[in-house]
Motif scaffolding. Structure first.
Motif, PDB file in Angstrom:
ATOM      1  N   ARG A 315       0.827  -1.203   0.000  1.00  0.00           N
ATOM      2  CA  ARG A 315       0.000   0.000   0.000  1.00  0.00           C
ATOM      3  C   ARG A 315       0.864   1.256   0.000  1.00  0.00           C
ATOM      4  O   ARG A 315       0.553   2.232  -0.698  1.00  0.00           O
ATOM      5  CB  ARG A 315      -0.921  -0.006   1.213  1.00  0.00           C
ATOM      6  CG  ARG A 315      -1.902   1.173   1.246  1.00  0.00           C
ATOM      7  CD  ARG A 315      -2.706   1.129   2.532  1.00  0.00           C
ATOM      8  NE  ARG A 315      -3.367  -0.170   2.718  1.00  0.00           N
ATOM      9  CZ  ARG A 315      -3.877  -0.595   3.869  1.00  0.00           C
ATOM     10  NH1 ARG A 315      -3.797   0.193   4.948  1.00  0.00           N
ATOM     11  NH2 ARG A 315      -4.464  -1.755   3.945  1.00  0.00           N
ATOM     12  N   ARG A 316       1.934   1.252   0.763  1.00  0.00           N
ATOM     13  CA  ARG A 316       2.758   2.465   0.853  1.00  0.00           C
ATOM     14  C   ARG A 316       3.645   2.657  -0.372  1.00  0.00           C
ATOM     15  O   ARG A 316       3.751   3.777  -0.894  1.00  0.00           O
ATOM     16  CB  ARG A 316       3.630   2.392   2.102  1.00  0.00           C
ATOM     17  CG  ARG A 316       4.656   3.527   2.189  1.00  0.00           C
ATOM     18  CD  ARG A 316       5.324   3.612   3.526  1.00  0.00           C
ATOM     19  NE  ARG A 316       6.388   4.594   3.533  1.00  0.00           N
ATOM     20  CZ  ARG A 316       7.106   4.931   4.606  1.00  0.00           C
ATOM     21  NH1 ARG A 316       6.840   4.343   5.786  1.00  0.00           N
ATOM     22  NH2 ARG A 316       8.071   5.822   4.534  1.00  0.00           N
ATOM     23  N   CYS A 321       7.824  -0.954  -4.331  1.00  0.00           N
ATOM     24  CA  CYS A 321       8.032  -1.794  -3.145  1.00  0.00           C
ATOM     25  C   CYS A 321       9.325  -2.596  -3.279  1.00  0.00           C
ATOM     26  O   CYS A 321       9.569  -3.225  -4.322  1.00  0.00           O
ATOM     27  CB  CYS A 321       6.837  -2.740  -2.974  1.00  0.00           C
ATOM     28  SG  CYS A 321       6.912  -3.720  -1.452  1.00  0.00           S
ATOM     29  N   PRO A 322      10.154  -2.573  -2.259  1.00  0.00           N
ATOM     30  CA  PRO A 322      11.364  -3.399  -2.309  1.00  0.00           C
ATOM     31  C   PRO A 322      11.005  -4.867  -2.145  1.00  0.00           C
ATOM     32  O   PRO A 322       9.898  -5.204  -1.725  1.00  0.00           O
ATOM     33  CB  PRO A 322      12.181  -2.879  -1.120  1.00  0.00           C
ATOM     34  CG  PRO A 322      11.181  -2.315  -0.191  1.00  0.00           C
ATOM     35  CD  PRO A 322      10.061  -1.777  -1.030  1.00  0.00           C
ATOM     36  N   PRO A 323      11.930  -5.764  -2.482  1.00  0.00           N
ATOM     37  CA  PRO A 323      11.636  -7.201  -2.400  1.00  0.00           C
ATOM     38  C   PRO A 323      11.238  -7.614  -0.980  1.00  0.00           C
ATOM     39  O   PRO A 323      11.941  -7.323  -0.009  1.00  0.00           O
ATOM     40  CB  PRO A 323      12.943  -7.861  -2.819  1.00  0.00           C
ATOM     41  CG  PRO A 323      13.659  -6.834  -3.629  1.00  0.00           C
ATOM     42  CD  PRO A 323      13.282  -5.518  -3.014  1.00  0.00           C
ATOM     43  N   ASP A 430      12.633   1.077   7.415  1.00  0.00           N
ATOM     44  CA  ASP A 430      13.778   0.301   6.910  1.00  0.00           C
ATOM     45  C   ASP A 430      13.586  -0.062   5.445  1.00  0.00           C
ATOM     46  O   ASP A 430      14.523   0.007   4.640  1.00  0.00           O
ATOM     47  CB  ASP A 430      13.948  -0.987   7.726  1.00  0.00           C
ATOM     48  CG  ASP A 430      14.537  -0.742   9.104  1.00  0.00           C
ATOM     49  OD1 ASP A 430      14.987   0.389   9.364  1.00  0.00           O
ATOM     50  OD2 ASP A 430      14.551  -1.689   9.914  1.00  0.00           O
ATOM     51  N   LEU A 431      12.371  -0.450   5.085  1.00  0.00           N
ATOM     52  CA  LEU A 431      12.094  -0.803   3.693  1.00  0.00           C
ATOM     53  C   LEU A 431      12.206   0.419   2.785  1.00  0.00           C
ATOM     54  O   LEU A 431      12.657   0.319   1.640  1.00  0.00           O
ATOM     55  CB  LEU A 431      10.704  -1.426   3.572  1.00  0.00           C
ATOM     56  CG  LEU A 431      10.525  -2.810   4.218  1.00  0.00           C
ATOM     57  CD1 LEU A 431       9.066  -3.254   4.126  1.00  0.00           C
ATOM     58  CD2 LEU A 431      11.425  -3.838   3.549  1.00  0.00           C
ATOM     59  N   ALA A 432      11.818   1.580   3.316  1.00  0.00           N
ATOM     60  CA  ALA A 432      11.944   2.817   2.523  1.00  0.00           C
ATOM     61  C   ALA A 432      13.407   3.104   2.230  1.00  0.00           C
ATOM     62  O   ALA A 432      13.770   3.478   1.102  1.00  0.00           O
ATOM     63  CB  ALA A 432      11.299   3.989   3.265  1.00  0.00           C
ATOM     64  N   VAL A 436      15.160   3.262  -1.493  1.00  0.00           N
ATOM     65  CA  VAL A 436      16.002   4.345  -1.989  1.00  0.00           C
ATOM     66  C   VAL A 436      17.301   3.782  -2.525  1.00  0.00           C
ATOM     67  O   VAL A 436      17.807   4.200  -3.572  1.00  0.00           O
ATOM     68  CB  VAL A 436      16.257   5.383  -0.875  1.00  0.00           C
ATOM     69  CG1 VAL A 436      17.329   6.370  -1.314  1.00  0.00           C
ATOM     70  CG2 VAL A 436      14.969   6.111  -0.512  1.00  0.00           C
ATOM     71  N   GLY A 437      17.835   2.781  -1.829  1.00  0.00           N
ATOM     72  CA  GLY A 437      19.089   2.190  -2.252  1.00  0.00           C
ATOM     73  C   GLY A 437      18.987   1.447  -3.573  1.00  0.00           C
ATOM     74  O   GLY A 437      19.977   1.260  -4.272  1.00  0.00           O
TER      75      GLY A 437
END
Length: 439
Positions: A315-316, A321-323, A430-432, A436-437
């Protein structure tokens, strides 16, 4: 002397001289120490010498009159001993030496076999038992999943199989081999048993000692009651990935963008680009076709216990979305297969779960079965989380966390569980950073 010729048709009979009667063989008396009346004496001496303890006297009896007379003859007594005599071993040695030049030990060994050492045997058996239980408690499978220490303790409480440390170790070795291979890859039980146990397809059949032992370990692992029926036992095996079909075993994934044109790569890539999660079956994972992680630095794949965290992430972040992989509680064969496959393709795995007793056990299981490492699962992380959420439910049965020896102590001290959803904001940050990375 006149010889009379026989009449025609008559047979001549020659009479031989009578044979002398044979003289009876003289009866040989056994040597005194071999007399049957002395057998109770030698049997008692053999037993006492085999005790492994110092022996000075041997008590006999009750002896009958013939046995008392034989003992008096052997020892050179001028009167019959009591019916329950106590014979000094030194006097017996002297008597035997005078009669035959032999030793008491030589005589009893000839009659009853080598003299043993029961005390030494008991010490050796005690050491073997202690070594067996130490080996079990220190086994890598038990150390990796500390909850199995309770199972190991129950095995010790149940004692040896047939009184034999060797048989017990062999059975436990097979049980540990089975536990190390779980969750299974949706195999029927006989197929799984044949693969893991050197072709013994029926070793895990219902009611076998090995099946009972493994199911008891699974009950401990999943914190469930011991199975009482065939249906209960089938449910445990299914939960462990045995006889679970490769369509009903599924795992949720989001944000995964592999290269390749195989069916698996296309499915998860399309879902990721659309900002959707994908539910992958074990069948898809076992036949992925061409599949590779995208070129560049090895990606970090985060894994969580609860689907709600994956839903919040989708949703965010949407298409960015990262893995992310979700085990949906205890990971089934599909979840473990996917995590292993990602690691084999170079991904770094991080895992987070609930801060309660079962959550720690699930985390230990994931870390043991895959190359995943903990993600915000330390004692410091728990203390920070419980400070924000002090009124959670009871933490439940707490077992050691192999990655942090302080975590179990901290959870026991506070006594409050912190479910994963309550730290979802921290996990999403942390996922954000991870997202970004990737850009």
């Amino acid at each position: 002397m006149t010889h009379t010729e026989p009449a025609p048709g008559e047979r001549t009979v020659r009479r031989s001289a009578p044979r002398p009667e044979p003289h009876p063989e003289p009866r040989l008396e056994p040597r005194l120490e071999h007399r049957p009346e002395l057998r109770p004496l030698w049997h008692a001496v053999h037993s006492r010498l085999s005790s492994g303890r110092p022996v000075t006297r041997v008590r006999l009896g009750p002896l009958d009159d013939a046995q008392r007379e034989a003992l008096a003859d052997l020892l050179g007594l001028d009167r019959l001993p009591d019916s329950r005599p106590s014979v000094p071993l030194a006097r017996l040695e002297e008597a035997v030496d005078e009669l035959s030049g032999r030793t008491v030990r030589a005589i009893v060994s000839e009659l009853f076999g080598p003299v043993g050492d029961r005390a030494a045997d008991r010490r050796r058996q005690k050491d073997e038992r202690a070594g067996l239980w130490t080996w079990l408690a220190d086994h890598e499978t038990v150390r990796a999943q500390p909850v199995l220490a309770d199972w190991a303790a129950s095995c010790r409480a149940n004692g040896l199989v047939g009184g034999s440390p060797e048989r017990t170790r062999a059975l436990l070795t097979d049980a540990l081999k089975v536990l190390a291979e779980l969750p299974a890859q949706a195999e029927p039980l006989p197929v799984f048993a044949a693969r893991v146990l050197d072709g013994h397809a029926h070793a895990l059949d219902d009611g076998t000692p090995l099946s009972t032992l493994v199911l008891r370990a699974l009950s401990t692992l999943y914190d469930t009651a011991s199975p009482q029926s065939a249906a209960d036992r089938r449910a445990l095996w299914t939960r462990a990935g045995v006889a679970d079909d490769d369509l009903s075993a599924t795992v949720l994934v989001a944000g995964l963008r592999p290269a390749g044109d195989g069916p698996l790569a296309r499915v998860v890539r399309v879902c990721a680009e659309a900002g959707q999660a994908a539910g992958l079956t074990l069948a898809q994972l076992r036949s992925p076709g061409r599949f590779a992680l995208a070129a560049g630095p090895a990606p970090v794949v985060h894994a969580v216990e609860n689907p709600s965290i994956l839903a919040l992430a989708v949703r965010r972040f949407g298409p960015d979305c990262p893995p992310l992989v979700c085990t949906s509680g205890w990971p089934n064969s599909a979840a473990i297969h996917l995590l292993r496959m990602l690691a084999d393709h170079g991904a770094t795995l991080r895992y987070h779960g609930d801060f309660d007793g079962e959550g720690v056990r699930i985390a230990a299981y994931v870390l043991d079965k895959t190359s995943a490492r903990p993600w915000r699962m330390t004692a410091a992380d728990y203390r920070a989380a419980v400070a924000r959420n002090p009124l959670g439910p009871q933490v439940g049965r707490v077992t050691e966390a192999p990655w942090d020896t302080e975590l179990a102590t901290a959870m026991t001290e506070h006594g409050a569980a912190v479910v994963e959803e309550l730290v979802g904001d921290v996990l999403l940050e942390d996922l954000a950073d991870s997202a970004v990375g990737l850009k």
